[in-house]
Motif scaffolding. Structure first.
Motif, mmCIF file in Angstrom:
data_model
loop_
_atom_site.group_PDB
_atom_site.id
_atom_site.type_symbol
_atom_site.label_atom_id
_atom_site.label_comp_id
_atom_site.label_asym_id
_atom_site.label_seq_id
_atom_site.Cartn_x
_atom_site.Cartn_y
_atom_site.Cartn_z
ATOM 1 N N LEU A 67 71.522 17.993 26.911
ATOM 2 C CA LEU A 67 71.721 19.290 27.550
ATOM 3 C C LEU A 67 70.415 19.679 28.205
ATOM 4 O O LEU A 67 69.362 19.691 27.556
ATOM 5 C CB LEU A 67 72.119 20.364 26.533
ATOM 6 N N GLN A 97 74.942 10.735 29.225
ATOM 7 C CA GLN A 97 75.458 11.895 29.948
ATOM 8 C C GLN A 97 74.442 13.032 29.889
ATOM 9 O O GLN A 97 73.724 13.194 28.891
ATOM 10 C CB GLN A 97 76.789 12.379 29.366
ATOM 11 N N TYR A 107 74.436 17.153 30.443
ATOM 12 C CA TYR A 107 75.075 18.428 30.708
ATOM 13 C C TYR A 107 74.012 19.374 31.267
ATOM 14 O O TYR A 107 72.947 19.529 30.676
ATOM 15 C CB TYR A 107 75.660 19.026 29.429
ATOM 16 N N SER A 113 83.631 27.481 35.602
ATOM 17 C CA SER A 113 83.292 26.063 35.690
ATOM 18 C C SER A 113 83.332 25.548 37.121
ATOM 19 O O SER A 113 82.542 24.682 37.508
ATOM 20 C CB SER A 113 84.246 25.237 34.813
ATOM 21 N N ASP A 171 80.270 23.744 39.078
ATOM 22 C CA ASP A 171 80.381 22.431 39.732
ATOM 23 C C ASP A 171 79.844 22.491 41.158
ATOM 24 O O ASP A 171 79.180 21.554 41.620
ATOM 25 C CB ASP A 171 81.841 21.966 39.739
ATOM 26 N N SER A 223 77.152 16.493 34.335
ATOM 27 C CA SER A 223 78.249 17.456 34.274
ATOM 28 C C SER A 223 77.692 18.873 34.224
ATOM 29 O O SER A 223 76.706 19.133 33.533
ATOM 30 C CB SER A 223 79.114 17.217 33.026
ATOM 31 N N VAL A 248 77.806 22.833 33.218
ATOM 32 C CA VAL A 248 78.329 23.719 32.186
ATOM 33 C C VAL A 248 77.985 25.144 32.595
ATOM 34 O O VAL A 248 76.807 25.478 32.791
ATOM 35 C CB VAL A 248 77.717 23.420 30.801
ATOM 36 N N SER A 265 83.320 25.202 25.341
ATOM 37 C CA SER A 265 82.147 24.481 25.831
ATOM 38 C C SER A 265 81.088 24.348 24.758
ATOM 39 O O SER A 265 80.477 23.287 24.587
ATOM 40 C CB SER A 265 81.558 25.207 27.048
ATOM 41 N N LEU A 269 79.696 20.788 23.194
ATOM 42 C CA LEU A 269 78.282 20.443 23.217
ATOM 43 C C LEU A 269 77.769 20.129 21.815
ATOM 44 O O LEU A 269 77.049 19.148 21.605
ATOM 45 C CB LEU A 269 77.466 21.585 23.833
#
Length: 209
Positions: free
Chosen positions: A14, A38, A40, A48, A52, A78, A80, A95, A99
């Motif tokens: 994150l 990944q 976040y 959301s 994006d 991605s 968040v 969410s 996470l």
């Protein structure tokens, strides 16, 4: 031999503050130099879909010219929707749970760095926002590390050319320690008299109390 990049192998990260200069550098480096699984990215947005859109704009900036054409790298990122100045980081309950189930590393780079921002706004973002990140971290099931970026203004009330040790320093007002309980009701007067030139300096130093 210890390798920082290897620590991110297969990690789920994150990242806060990705739209800032330091955060952008961190995100680009994660994608280009590590085998992260990944990332976040916490972005201030109404929903959301808006998050994006902000992420898409971020990845189109010049900082990402070396990774922009590598879709397999961009697919790792991605968005968040959230806000570090809001309770619970402004995350939707689903969410937050997702996470906490997946994260292995948190990189907290977000901060309000405006020198003359009003003290309450600075405290909500820099002090209480970091507390919210810590609260999220406490609920993570697989967390290995939480990294909080700092600045040159931390421990700014120490003597010039001091060596800063790896320990927590008290924030002093004269010979007295300024207690953390003062943070929520702090004023610009405290910032001036605690040896802090600006409200931002005070809130960044507050995190070390």
């Amino acid at each position: 031999m210890f390798s920082i990049t290897e620590q991110f192998n297969s990690s789920v990260v994150l990242l806060t503050g990705a739209t800032g200069y330091v955060g952008r550098l961190v995100l680009e480096s994660l994608l280009r130099t590590t085998a992260v699984e990944q990332v976040y990215v916490l972005l201030r947005a109404k929903d959301s879909s808006s998050a994006d859109d902000r992420l898409s704009m971020l990845l189109q900036s010049s900082m990402f010219h070396k990774v922009r054409e590598q879709q397999q790298l961009l697919a790792k990122v991605s968005a968040v929707a959230g806000d570090i100045a809001q309770p619970g980081l402004g995350l939707a309950s689903g969410s937050a749970q997702q996470l906490q189930q997946r994260l292995t590393i948190i990189l907290h780079c977000a901060a309000d760095i405006r020198l003359e921002v009003d003290i309450q706004s600075a405290l909500r973002c820099n002090y209480l926002g970091t507390q919210e990140v810590l609260q999220l971290a406490c609920g993570c099931q697989h967390l290995k590390a939480l990294v909080h970026t700092s600045s040159c203004f931390v421990n700014m009330n120490q003597p010039r050319s001091s060596v800063v040790q790896e320990r927590i320093y008290p924030l002093k007002f004269g010979t007295r320690c300024v207690m953390c309980a003062m943070a929520v009701s702090a004023t610009a007067w405290v910032a001036t008299h605690a040896g802090c030139g600006h409200n931002w300096c005070l809130t960044r130093a507050r995190l070390r109390c």
